[in-house]
Write a protein that holds these residues in place. Structure first.
Motif: not given
Length: 201
Positions: A26, A29, A31, A113, A116-117, A119-124
């Motif tokens: 985090r 990244r 962001s 992994e 990271e998944t 964090l990606v959903v959290e960012e979206l």
């Protein structure tokens, strides 16, 4: 100053050297919203509380037969529909962020992994909530507060939009400001509490 003292004072250094995979990734990244999960929920709670107050005020707008043709406190209007869309978007984002918090807490320690998944959903979610939901909420709040500035402003808004946001619409269920405001205020309070729960995440 010792290295241990530096780590204790610098949360980024602590996350990189001693944090979990989630915390380490985090802080690395780039962001748009670099806040922690708890901070995202708390900011979402603030948005919902402010939104709820503004929408609640809309229920007290007095109809005048021309610029505000119906009583927005009892009759569904375009403004209430926009507010409903904003509330649904913000509520969905709050739900997904809360689920991510539960998943992260349950599955610790996470692999790189999996972290990271999440964090990606959290960012979206943050982009959807603060950009899409926030913009829609800002439009709804503007519609709710314009009648308090005078009939000239309402006339200008209706002329600009080529349709009055205070006109009545037909809905299956009554969409009125008091209901929307109550839900928004309750949801905002829950987000603040959940944000405190995961403030360090």
């Amino acid at each position: 100053m010792s290295t241990d003292d530096t780590r204790g004072e610098d949360p980024v250094a602590a996350a990189l050297t001693e944090g979990s995979a989630y915390e380490r990734l985090r802080v690395q990244r780039v962001s748009v919203f670099p806040w922690s999960l708890g901070e995202k929920l708390q900011w979402l709670g603030v948005v919902l509380l402010a939104f709820g107050v503004a929408v609640g005020a809309f229920a007290f707008v007095t109809p005048n037969g021309t610029t505000v043709p119906v009583d927005p406190g009892t009759v569904p209007t375009y403004t209430s529909m926009v507010a409903l869309i904003a509330l649904a978007t913000l509520g969905l984002v709050a739900l997904v962020l809360s689920i991510l918090g539960v998943v992260r807490e349950r599955d610790e320690p996470l692999s790189d992994e999996r972290a990271e998944t999440i964090l990606v959903v959290e960012e979206l979610c943050a982009l959807t909530g603060f950009v899409t939901g926030g913009t829609t909420a800002a439009i709804a709040v503007t519609f709710c507060l314009v009648p308090f500035t005078g009939p000239e402003a309402v006339t200008w808004l209706a002329t600009t939009l080529e349709r009055s946001p205070y006109a009545a619409i037909e809905t299956v269920y009554p969409i009125v400001p008091t209901t929307l405001a109550t839900v928004a205020l309750l949801l905002g309070a829950v987000c603040l509490l959940a944000g405190r729960r995961w403030q360090t995440q």
